[in-house]
Design an enzyme around this catalytic site. Structure first.
Site, short mmCIF file in Angstrom:
data_model
loop_
_atom_site.label_atom_id
_atom_site.label_comp_id
_atom_site.label_asym_id
_atom_site.label_seq_id
_atom_site.Cartn_x
_atom_site.Cartn_y
_atom_site.Cartn_z
N HIS A 416 -12.43 -20.27 14.28
CA HIS A 416 -13.63 -20.13 15.17
C HIS A 416 -15.10 -20.88 15.06
CE1 HIS A 416 -17.58 -17.77 15.11
NE2 HIS A 416 -17.02 -17.23 15.90
N ARG A 574 2.99 -53.23 26.17
CA ARG A 574 3.16 -54.85 25.38
C ARG A 574 3.71 -54.85 24.17
NH1 ARG A 574 -2.30 -58.50 25.48
NH2 ARG A 574 -2.92 -56.35 23.45
N CYS A 747 -4.77 -58.27 34.48
CA CYS A 747 -5.16 -57.08 33.55
C CYS A 747 -6.42 -57.66 32.63
CB CYS A 747 -4.55 -56.77 31.94
SG CYS A 747 -3.20 -56.48 32.59
#
Length: 792
Positions: A416, A574, A747
């Site tokens: 809730h 990777r 990169c």
């Protein structure tokens, strides 16, 4: 003439004004989806007309109006008193003989020869806005058996139209109280007290990412989820590959499920009790993978039928072992989420962490901690205070609307407190276990939900920044702009950024944060000498059939989550590139790592994968990738080999991967290589015959071109990706890749920091540039500038 009671088979969505949204939806599903194999318990509903006739026959409509006219609409100081008196008026009134007989007749027809247990649910509707949602405002009564108990439960549902929270809700939404009527749904009971139950969203409840189904559940009745009494099990299922028939479960999280709510024997009345869950059940998932997939397919069908994201309740009957859908409503928080803009929050400093739990939302807020035991403590709460409590229920709603944030001891993402926090747009940290014991009442605290799925509560005021990001009129360059990513928890949110996929997924983060143990310590657990490490690994893997399965499970789920977030764009993973000193820091790692003077140039990357010191660990990495691609169906995943020094190494790694089930070209598997060693560039044409693509790792390449340890503070001024020697080598690498007909990307940080570096790369024909998340937007701007400069 409108009836007083109607069967589910007689109603549908067009009858919301007559039976409210909840019952109209049950009728709709029963009629339209049961034929598709979805189990919907049958039932009937009283009508809004029946409720209004009830008020008129008992002459209490005007009394209720007069009562509510006296409500203190500024401080709501008399809300509790007025709500109580309104409910007494309802409970003291009588049902007509006609209405009573109709309900009994329908109940007998539903029951057959013997009275059955039913769920009795409230479903409100408004004259002036029949489609309004009153979700969670009114009462439900479970395990009701017999005509007398049923009639009592129906009246209690009528009275729940005047709970304190329902009155406050209508005030907040601007509804006239006398324009809202209540319908009661009576539905065959699913014996989830002997089984399990939970909630499903056909959208990620945190980010609004639409391509997943989020299931959560507990043993016994689902009220323990709503109340946040226990931390539930959670499952994420990826819709696109689910539709393809794949095992599309991309993430599983086991909750403690410490309590099980069951029915108490009370002669047909609604009575429940919470018992301690036996340990064996705490340590296993509530659903099998097959059941998770079955429920998810049902959720897909429901979403397709309604043509919008849905909030669904489900239950498993512990006696028949059958699954059921017991309720469905449109999801209201994220259904209109736009990816065009949002605000990013980021801490500027670190501090003392008091408690952690599940993060709800992505905001950061500073406020005063206010420890509250119940809604009766409302007088202690000032606007903007951060509520700290054990758990919340709908009775808390009027208080929560004043809060700047919410912290609970118990509960999960569908409790809730979590649901209301999302609706209100305030951060919440739920399931902390001990917040009320650790946090001091009245002390300043900082609540951070901006650090992934783990929410943190810091002592004192921690400085943070808000960055408003707007993607309107923001276009991607022709050169691909990709992410460098590591953290699966941020993937869904980041998927909304403009991007062309993930150019580098670093699995080291997943191993460090989700697995924590050295792969070889898992493979050779029996040979592990460190008793403390052994104990830690036993705790980590206690719910798994083997230590190896634990590694494969965790790694595949981390990679799978990121791959799903960006599907069908490519995600290049990777393989592990820890250095020996970094691997040694993992649990049990000291025993399996050699001591090296210069780990940066030592036993790392490709050389590990075929070495007897690590090949069995590499096999686990390959098994995880194979599961992501072949079982989850995420064929957008490609793999990349780091630090491959020689052509012979490249061939060895390709061969060993094939032995481990990752055959190049099978199922379109592409294997890339990092360009980060001068030998990679000198022999690029030869490496291109082995690998399917290249990615330039500019940090390592700069290090090895200039002879500078990139970790050395003393040499930091010399480390420069803009150095002419480095740039010449990058240009040569791009040239050779182009001549060989394979893709090449880069990169690194430089293209976002320096527009001229982006111009240099694009001028040389780079295919893609990948950025860390905090650099992507700036990087794309630089790429657009560069493309205008070089007229790409």
């Amino acid at each position: 003439m409108e009836a007083l009671v109607v069967k589910f088979q007689e109603i549908g969505l067009h009858d919301i004004a007559m039976v409210g949204g909840k019952n109209a939806s049950l009728g709709e599903m029963y009629n339209e989806l049961s034929g598709k194999g979805i189990h919907i318990p049958n039932g009937f509903a009283t009508t809004a007309k029946a409720f209004r006739i009830f008020l008129k026959e008992n002459n209490i409509r005007q009394s209720l109006i007069n009562l509510l006219n006296n409500l203190d609409r500024k401080e709501y100081s008399n809300l509790e008193k007025i709500g109580s008196e309104a409910r007494k008026l309802i409970m003291a009134a009588s049902f007509s003989e006609k209405f009573t007989e109709e309900i009994k007749l329908f109940y007998r027809e539903l029951s057959g020869n013997e009275p059955i247990e039913v769920a009795v649910r409230s479903s409100a509707t408004a004259e002036d806005l029949p489609t309004a949602s009153f979700a969670g405002q009114h009462e439900t009564y479970l395990n009701i058996k017999g005509e007398v108990s049923l009639m009592e439960a129906v009246k209690k549902c009528f009275a729940s139209l005047y709970t304190d929270r329902a009155i406050k809700y209508r005030e907040d939404k601007g509804f006239k109280h006398d324009s809202v009527a209540l319908s009661v749904g009576v539905q065959k009971m699913v014996r989830s007290d002997a089984g399990c139950s939970g909630i499903a969203f056909t959208i990620d409840p945190e980010s609004g990412f639409k391509e997943v189904i989020h299931l959560s559940g507990v043993w016994g009745l689902g009220e323990n989820i709503v109340q946040g009494t226990v931390n539930p099990d959670e499952f994420y299922v990826f819709k696109p590959t689910l539709k393809q028939g794949k095992n599309a479960i991309i993430q599983k999280k086991m909750g403690d499920k410490a309590k099980t709510m069951i029915y108490a024997d009370s002669n047909g009345h609604s009575s429940i009790t919470n018992i301690n869950t036996e340990v064996s059940k705490q340590n296993r998932y509530i659903l099998t993978d097959a059941e998770v997939l079955q429920l998810s397919k049902w959720c897909l069908a429901i979403e397709d039928h309604y043509n919008k994201p849905m909030d669904i309740e489900w239950a498993k009957d512990g006696i028949t072992q059958n699954l059921f859908i017991t309720q469905a409503r449109p999801e209201t928080v994220h259904h209109s989420k736009s990816s065009s803009s949002f605000t990013e929050y980021k801490l500027k400093e670190q501090g003392e962490v008091l408690v952690t739990g599940s993060a709800i939302g992505s905001k950061i807020v500073i406020g005063t901690a206010r420890i509250l035991d119940s809604p009766r403590d409302s007088h202690k709460l000032e606007s903007g205070d951060i509520i700290v409590t054990d758990n919340t229920s709908p009775d808390w709603d009027p208080l929560l609307k004043k809060a700047g944030g919410i912290i609970t001891n118990s509960g999960g993402r569908t409790s809730h407190a979590a649901i209301v926090a999302r609706e209100l747009g305030v951060p919440a940290v739920v399931g902390t276990n001990n917040a009320t014991n650790i946090i001091r009442n009245g002390e300043p605290i900082t609540v951070s939900c901006a650090e992934g799925s783990t929410g943190k509560v810091y002592k004192g005021q921690i400085h943070y920044v808000e960055n408003k990001i707007n993607f309107d009129d923001f276009h991607l360059p022709k050169t691909e702009a990709k992410f460098i990513l590591a953290d699966p928890d941020k993937a869904f949110e980041l998927s909304f950024y403009p991007n062309n996929g993930v150019g580098l997924l670093r699995m080291e983060f997943i191993i460090t944060h989700m697995i924590k143990a050295h792969p070889m310590a898992l493979v050779k657990f029996q040979d592990l000498l460190d008793s403390a490490a052994k104990n830690q690994i036993e705790i980590l893997t206690k719910n798994y059939p083997s230590k190896e399965v634990f590694f494969i499970d965790k790694l595949s789920q981390g990679i799978g989550t990121i791959a799903a977030a960006f599907y069908p764009k490519e995600v290049i993973v990777r393989m592990s590139d820890f250095k020996t000193n970094e691997y040694a820091n993992l649990i049990g790692g000291q025993q399996f790592e050699p001591k090296e003077e210069n780990p940066m140039l030592g036993f790392r990357g490709a050389s590990r994968y075929y070495s007897e010191l690590y090949s069995e660990g590499f096999k686990l990495e390959c098994e995880a990738i194979k599961r992501v691609r072949d079982e989850m169906g995420l064929f957008n995943v490609k793999v990349m080999i780091p630090f491959c020094r020689t052509l012979e190494e490249g061939k060895k790694v390709i061969d060993i991967m094939a032995n481990y089930g990752l055959q190049q070209k099978v199922n379109d598997l592409e294997i890339y290589m990092m360009i980060e060693i001068p030998s990679n560039i000198i022999l690029a044409s030869e490496f291109a015959k082995i690998f399917d693509g290249f990615s330039i790792g500019s940090n390592d390449l700069t290090q090895l071109m200039l002879g500078v340890d990139r970790d050395s503070q003393l040499m930091a001024e010399i480390f420069d990706e803009n150095d002419p020697a480095v740039k010449q080598m990058i240009a040569l690498a791009i040239k050779k890749a182009k001549e060989s007909g394979i893709k090449i990307g880069l990169c690194g940080q430089a293209p976002s920091d320096f527009p001229e570096f982006a111009i240099f790369l694009i001028n040389n024909g780079i295919d893609s540039i990948s950025y860390n998340p905090d650099a992507l937007i700036k990087g794309i701007k630089n790429m657009n500038i560069a493309e205008r400069e070089v007229k790409v």
